[in-house]
Enzyme design. Sequence first.
Site, PDB file in Angstrom:
ATOM      1  N   ARG A  70       0.817  -1.217   0.000  1.00 15.60           N
ATOM      2  CA  ARG A  70       0.000   0.000   0.000  1.00 15.60           C
ATOM      3  C   ARG A  70       0.849   1.266   0.000  1.00 15.60           C
ATOM      4  NH1 ARG A  70      -4.151  -1.513   4.799  1.00 15.60           N
ATOM      5  NH2 ARG A  70      -2.349  -2.749   5.424  1.00 15.60           N
ATOM      6  N   ASP A 122     -13.286   4.075  -4.225  1.00 15.52           N
ATOM      7  CA  ASP A 122     -12.572   5.347  -4.341  1.00 15.52           C
ATOM      8  C   ASP A 122     -12.108   5.526  -5.779  1.00 15.52           C
ATOM      9  OD1 ASP A 122      -9.959   3.999  -4.643  1.00 15.52           O
ATOM     10  OD2 ASP A 122     -10.150   3.589  -2.514  1.00 15.52           O
ATOM     11  N   LYS A 154     -13.662   9.434  -1.946  1.00 14.07           N
ATOM     12  CA  LYS A 154     -13.005   9.043  -0.697  1.00 14.07           C
ATOM     13  C   LYS A 154     -11.937  10.068  -0.360  1.00 14.07           C
ATOM     14  CE  LYS A 154     -10.305   5.298   1.418  1.00 14.07           C
ATOM     15  NZ  LYS A 154      -9.751   3.943   1.215  1.00 14.07           N
ATOM     16  N   ARG A 213      -9.171  11.225   2.845  1.00 13.38           N
ATOM     17  CA  ARG A 213      -8.555  10.792   4.088  1.00 13.38           C
ATOM     18  C   ARG A 213      -7.789  11.962   4.690  1.00 13.38           C
ATOM     19  NH1 ARG A 213      -7.247   5.645   5.787  1.00 13.38           N
ATOM     20  NH2 ARG A 213      -7.510   4.849   3.658  1.00 13.38           N
ATOM     21  N   ASP A 261     -12.565  -4.206  -4.297  1.00 11.77           N
ATOM     22  CA  ASP A 261     -11.305  -3.617  -3.847  1.00 11.77           C
ATOM     23  C   ASP A 261     -10.266  -4.725  -3.735  1.00 11.77           C
ATOM     24  OD1 ASP A 261      -9.647  -1.549  -3.153  1.00 11.77           O
ATOM     25  OD2 ASP A 261     -10.767  -0.940  -1.378  1.00 11.77           O
TER      26      ASP A 261
END
Length: 325
Positions: free
Chosen positions: A97, A172, A201, A203, A226
Amino acid sequence: MQLFALDAARSFGDRVAQHLKTRLQPLELREFDDGEHKARPLVSVRGRDAYVIQGLEGGGGQSVNDRLVRLLLFLATLKDDGAARVTAVTPYLAYSRKDRQTKARDPVATRTVARLIEAAGTDAVVTVEVHNLAAFQNAFRCPAWHLDTHALFARHLAPQFGGRAVTVVSPDAGGVKRAQLFREMLEATLGREVGSAFMEKRRSAGVVSGTHLVGDIGGAVAIVFDDMVASGGTMVRAARALKDRGAAEVVAVAAHGLFTGGAEGAVSDPSVDRWLVTDTVPARRLPPDLPARRVEVVSAVPLVAEAIGCLHSNGSITELLAFPG
C-alpha cells in the site's frame, strides 16, 4: 520442483501441494529465547527449482516484519545451498500500500521490500492482487508475477445474479481501473452489460470521509470491488451510500481479508449484505462464528498452484496475469 511453506502459510501451502499432486518438502524451524529464529530445508536443494510460500500478513503471534525476515532468511539459505532457481510465493505481499510518497520525506516501502527480496538472491516473485500493479511491476528487477483474482470472483458470482441488474463500484477514485477490469471480466462471464460507478473518498489524519457517488445504481446489485479489506470501514461507508441511493443489495468483494481492528463491527454491519474474500489471508482476527455467517471464501489455491506449475514447466502464465485494458 521443490515446494516449501513456512509456518505462516502451512495450511495454504498444503493445499497448493495437493493441487499440484505433490507434497511440501520438510524443513526445520527453530525459535531462540532472544526472539531470533532459523529455518533450513531437510532435503538437498542443489540444482533444484524451489518455491517458498509465505504469508506476509501479521497475526498468529507473528508480526508482518517477523514473517518478512523469516522469508528473506529462508530464501537466502536455499540459494546458499545451491538451488538453481528460487521463487518467493507471497499470497499477500506486505507493504504494497505504501507505493508512493504522499507526504514530504515519506518512505516508498514497496520498492524497499522489493530490494530486500532481491538481495536475498530471489530469482522470481509470485503474488496475488497487489494494491498498485504499476508500482509492483516497477519495484522489482527480477521477474515478478501478479495473479489476477477477477476470474475467480466472476465465476463465483455470475450464477447468482440471474437477470438482475448488476453494477461494479470502486470505493474510491484510485481503484477505478481495478473495478473496471473486474467489470469487464464479469460482463464476459455473464454475457451481458454490467454497470459501473465509483465513490468519493477523502482521508485526513487517518479519518476517511466522502459520500459522493458517480454512476447509477438504483435497483441494482452493487458489487463494491477492492484489493483488500482492513478495518472494513471503507466498504461500510460505500455500502451505506449505495443503499441510500437505491441499491437493492451490496456485496463487498476483496482479494485479501485482513480484518484488522474494528473489522468485527464492519463485517456485522447490515448495510453490506455479503462479504467475499479469498483464502490468501486466514480470517483469524474475527470471532470464529462470524466468518461462517457473513463471509464467503473463494479459494485462490488453484490460481497459485497453476502459476507455480506453469513457471516450473516454463509454460505461459499470461492468462493468470492482470494486464490493464
